[in-house]
Scaffold this active site. Structure first.
Site, short mmCIF file in Angstrom:
data_model
loop_
_atom_site.label_atom_id
_atom_site.label_comp_id
_atom_site.label_asym_id
_atom_site.label_seq_id
_atom_site.Cartn_x
_atom_site.Cartn_y
_atom_site.Cartn_z
N LYS A 119 -14.54 -47.34 24.96
CA LYS A 119 -15.82 -47.05 24.34
C LYS A 119 -16.77 -48.25 24.38
O LYS A 119 -17.97 -48.09 24.63
CB LYS A 119 -15.60 -46.62 22.88
CG LYS A 119 -16.84 -46.03 22.24
CD LYS A 119 -16.50 -45.38 20.91
CE LYS A 119 -17.76 -44.75 20.29
NZ LYS A 119 -17.45 -44.11 18.99
N PHE A 139 -6.70 -44.68 16.44
CA PHE A 139 -7.03 -43.26 16.33
C PHE A 139 -7.45 -42.71 17.70
O PHE A 139 -8.30 -43.26 18.37
CB PHE A 139 -8.17 -43.06 15.32
CG PHE A 139 -8.60 -41.62 15.21
CD1 PHE A 139 -7.71 -40.65 14.76
CD2 PHE A 139 -9.88 -41.23 15.60
CE1 PHE A 139 -8.09 -39.32 14.68
CE2 PHE A 139 -10.27 -39.89 15.51
CZ PHE A 139 -9.37 -38.94 15.05
N GLN A 140 -6.79 -41.62 18.10
CA GLN A 140 -7.04 -40.95 19.37
C GLN A 140 -6.82 -41.86 20.58
O GLN A 140 -7.50 -41.73 21.60
CB GLN A 140 -8.43 -40.32 19.40
CG GLN A 140 -8.53 -39.17 18.39
CD GLN A 140 -9.73 -38.29 18.61
OE1 GLN A 140 -10.78 -38.74 19.07
NE2 GLN A 140 -9.58 -37.02 18.27
N MET A 179 6.36 -11.64 36.76
CA MET A 179 7.18 -12.36 37.73
C MET A 179 8.50 -12.80 37.11
O MET A 179 9.55 -12.74 37.75
CB MET A 179 6.41 -13.56 38.28
CG MET A 179 7.08 -14.23 39.45
SD MET A 179 7.43 -13.08 40.81
CE MET A 179 6.01 -13.35 41.86
N GLU A 239 -10.41 -28.43 27.22
CA GLU A 239 -10.46 -29.34 28.38
C GLU A 239 -9.70 -28.76 29.58
O GLU A 239 -10.07 -29.01 30.73
CB GLU A 239 -9.90 -30.71 28.03
CG GLU A 239 -10.81 -31.55 27.13
CD GLU A 239 -10.61 -31.27 25.66
OE1 GLU A 239 -9.83 -30.35 25.29
OE2 GLU A 239 -11.24 -31.98 24.82
#
Ligand SMILES: Cc1ncc(C[n+]2csc(CCOP(=O)(O)OP(=O)(O)O)c2C)c(N)n1
Ligand SMILES: [Mg+2]
Lengths: 586, 171
Positions: free
Chosen positions: A186, A136-137, A497, A74
């Site tokens: 959902k 869940f999630q 750096m 993602e």
């Protein structure tokens, strides 16, 4: 057919063809409404990744396709969306699932917030009935993204969805641009949507009316100040690009004979080879640009936010200057630097209004001659090494071969600063870099988004060996979608750096900044069925770069460069712009 | 500097979180916040009392609040003629022999007794935060068992003094 043209086609072919019979007779659910809403907004590509909570949305996308880029993480999706947004000026659209999908977007959302990039991010959410139960999630992405978004929404009722989509695009792409998150439970995605009236609901944002037209009085004051300045200077930031005010800026610079410098994100707002351009200012800016800020009597800031990497120590910043600050965000004016003439406006409208004042140009010839002398005295410099290839030489070579016409994206680190210093840009909106957040892993996926936005341009991703490994999985996309990005790894075997700061400020204690073991980047490219090149000898560089960069295919170039090279000149942390170290002195 | 700020917001879920989150992110020191419905349907009114170092900081606060999409109006009313009220519930240790003494010394505060037991009395007192402080100081020697303050809510008076001093940025 050129590879570039193929790209767009490949994007189009990514999703199956739309079923011709439009399901007009069938009632629409939340997901169908979403896809329709995106089409109404003119969305041409989505960057995303599926999962449980967005299954209904992906199903709607299957039935009614919009080209979709399936990143491999993602974070890759959202950085690609940022690259797309920066180059096209259109909002980048991202979809991710709930929980880990959504939290994987956090870095990109923050990056877009810091650099004012328009994004509309849709996250799936668990069903309304179980929100708040640690389902869940489940992740509280509204809470998490509250401080890193311009605005965010959780859709509680499918009837609100059409209006929220319109508002999200409106907020993201007007005023000071920024990311907007829309969290969709959902069940909302599957609820049946009923009325026409709700579908036609318009944007209703009484608390959001960005000012775009400048105050006439302030414009008059600005004109007056410029008219009587002896040592004026323009600082052009990303606001010039966001407002597409490049022509107006050029006219102001040329007709009033005012020298101009850029912030890191403002690069490209004036051509890199313009005779009145002093180079970038700030921590790794040119000596002349920084001294011009320190000595000018009028500083005209157009769309920059006086970030600390630009100003150095604020106590000694532009000590002799009266400040004009044009910004679309009133909160940026006076935030860091006291401002005599504040102008809250869109950069283009403000500069147009200023030019309409038709005032006499100030006499700046002496000032310009002085600055020109300084440029000759103290140009950017490096000591060529007999054996080792220098990163600066590599950038200059890339510049020569691409004739300054490529879209350049960078990651974060030394290579980023060298690219900013040595890749002199011919074109605006051809520079994509992570400025405010300094996000390693940004450069390569951003190049993918940039190439999708501009299939006919050459896109070169200049990345470090460290940062590239943070999002290297997106190599899949180059092959899969025939995206001809040229990935150039300036491989110094170090987190350069960090190593440079340890060398300079920590007595060369290289704590965790050297990378002794690396993948074979050429083999890595080959593993993804891509052409890989390696440059180990400086004599071969030109020929390899020429072949690789001018090819129509995606390529990866592992360019080995000197490890112990430092970015100069530099304003050390806490120091003022007039105290640069590593300045070339004749 | 102590500043009194009123904010009108669209009464949407998360708006309180957004506004307080903003104050936290920008490191503002909040003394109190009150929030409740306003005269307009769908709108809430918040009152903050904040401490800031200087004018620059208060200007930032006002601008950052104004920038929020759900925020309709922001006012710094510190230097205006305002009505400001806070309510406190104070449970004071008050054995029968001391009760009338306490009642007489707090008389000027016009506090009301809203509950009492064998050894405690609960007073409700309203007024400007300074008045509440004074009340608390007065009853403290007797022993405070419990104290709960609402924080101040405020708005401007109908009639304003002409030329009241104002921060330059608010002019
Ligand atoms: C995600 C993230 N982690 C850490 C850092 C801190 N950081 C800044 S530059 C840098 C080194 C980058 O190394 P490399 O990608 O090899 O580029 P180089 O500086 O060598 O050109 C690091 C670790 C960062 N900017 N971003
Ligand atoms: Mg490196």
């Amino acid at each position: 057919m050129s590879a570039e043209v193929q790209t767009k086609q490949a994007v189009m072919e990514m999703t199956p063809k739309s079923q011709d019979e439009k399901q007009n007779n069938q009632p629409m659910d939340g997901s169908a409404v979403l896809i329709q809403g995106l089409k109404d907004q003119g969305v041409e590509v989505i960057f995303g990744y599926p999962g449980g909570a967005v299954l209904p949305i992906y199903d709607a996308l299957y039935k009614d396709p919009i080209p979709h880029v399936l990143a491999r993480h993602e974070q890759g999706a959202i950085h690609a969306a940022e690259g797309y947004a920066r180059v096209s000026g259109k909002p980048g659209v991202v979809i991710a699932t709930s929980g880990p999908g959504a939290t994987n977007l956090v870095t990109g959302i923050t990056d877009a917030m810091m650099d004012s990039l328009p994004l509309v991010v849709f996250t799936g959410q668990v069903a309304s009935t179980v929100i708040g139960t640690d389902a869940f999630q489940e992740a509280d992405i509204i809470g998490i993204t509250q401080p890193i978004t311009k605005h965010n929404y959780q859709v509680r009722d499918v009837a609100d969805l059409p209006r929220i989509i319109k508002e999200a695009f409106h907020i993201a792409s007007t005023g000071r641009r920024g990311p907007v998150v829309v969290d969709i439970p959902k069940n909302v995605a599957t609820e049946i949507f009923v009325t026409e009236e709700e579908r036609d609901a318009e944007v209703n944002l009484p608390g959001y009316q960005p000012t775009t037209t400048p105050n006439y009085l302030q414009i008059q004051k600005a004109a007056e100040a410029i008219r009587f300045a002896r040592k004026p200077l323009i600082l052009a930031g990303a606001g010039v690009l966001h407002g597409q005010a490049m022509e107006e800026l050029k006219t102001l610079v040329e007709t009033k004979r005012i020298p101009v410098t850029n912030t890191l994100l403002g690069l490209g707002s004036i051509a890199g080879h313009h005779e009145l351009f002093l180079g970038m200012a700030g921590m790794h800016g040119t000596y002349t640009a920084n001294m011009a800020i320190s000595e000018c009597d009028l500083l005209i800031n157009v769309g920059a936010r006086f970030d600390d990497r630009l100003t150095g120590n604020l106590q000694t910043f532009a000590p002799h200057a009266k400040i004009i600050h044009i910004d679309i965000d009133p909160a940026e004016i006076g935030k860091n630097v006291p401002t005599e003439i504040p102008i809250v406006a869109d950069s283009k409208e403000a500069l147009q209004a200023l030019l309409n004042q038709e005032f006499h140009a100030p006499d700046t010839e002496e000032w310009l001659a002085y600055l020109r002398g300084m440029q000759e005295e103290a140009p950017l410099w490096y000591n060529v090494d007999e054996h080792e290839f220098l990163p600066q030489e590599a950038i200059q070579m890339i510049h020569r071969i691409t004739e300054g016409d490529a879209i350049v994206t960078t990651d974060v680190g030394q290579h980023q600063m060298w690219a900013a210093q040595y890749y002199s840009l011919n074109n605006p909106d051809f520079w994509v870099t992570s400025g405010g957040l300094g996000t390693m892993g940004f450069g390569f996926p951003a190049a993918i988004g940039a190439q999708i936005a501009k299939p006919d341009e050459r896109v070169v991703a200049i990345v470090g060996d460290g940062g590239f490994q943070m999002t290297a999985q997106e190599l899949s996309l180059l092959q899969e979608m025939r995206i001809p990005v040229k990935v150039v790894i300036l491989n110094n075997g170090a987190l350069g750096m960090v190593r440079q700061w340890q060398e300079t400020f920590y007595d060369e204690r290289y704590s965790q900044s050297l990378i002794p073991v690396q993948p074979d980047f050429v083999k890595l490219a080959e593993a993804y069925d891509l052409k890989g090149y390696r440059i180990t000898k400086k004599e071969d560089a030109e020929q390899i770069f020429r072949e690789a960069l001018l090819s129509d295919e995606p390529v990866l170039i592992d360019c080995r460069v000197k490890m112990l090279e430092n970015v100069y000149p530099m304003v050390a942390p806490g120091k003022g712009l007039q105290e640069m170290i590593g300045v070339k002195s004749k | 500097m102590r500043r009194v700020i009123t904010v009108t917001v669209i009464n949407q879920s998360g708006v309180l979180n957004r506004v307080t989150g903003l104050l936290m992110k920008r490191q503002f020191n909040i003394e109190s916040i009150t929030v409740g419905h306003s005269e307009q349907p769908g709108m809430s009114k918040m009152t903050f009392i904040v401490h800031v170092e200087d004018e620059r900081k208060i200007e930032q606060l006002l601008k950052q609040l104004q920038k929020q999409i759900d925020v309709i109006k922001v006012n710094d009313i510190t230097d205006k003629a305002i009505v400001m009220r806070e309510l406190a519930l104070v449970k004071v240790v008050s054995p029968p022999h001391a009760r009338s003494e306490i009642n007489s010394i707090i008389e000027p505060f016009r506090a009301t007794v809203i509950d009492s037991g064998k050894n405690v009395v609960t007073y409700q007192v309203t007024g400007a935060p300074e008045k509440i402080e004074a009340f608390i100081d007065l009853v403290k020697p007797y022993g405070i068992k419990e104290l709960s303050r609402t924080g101040a809510t405020a708005f401007t008076r109908e009639i304003q003094k002409v030329n009241s001093p104002q921060l330059s940025i608010l002019k």
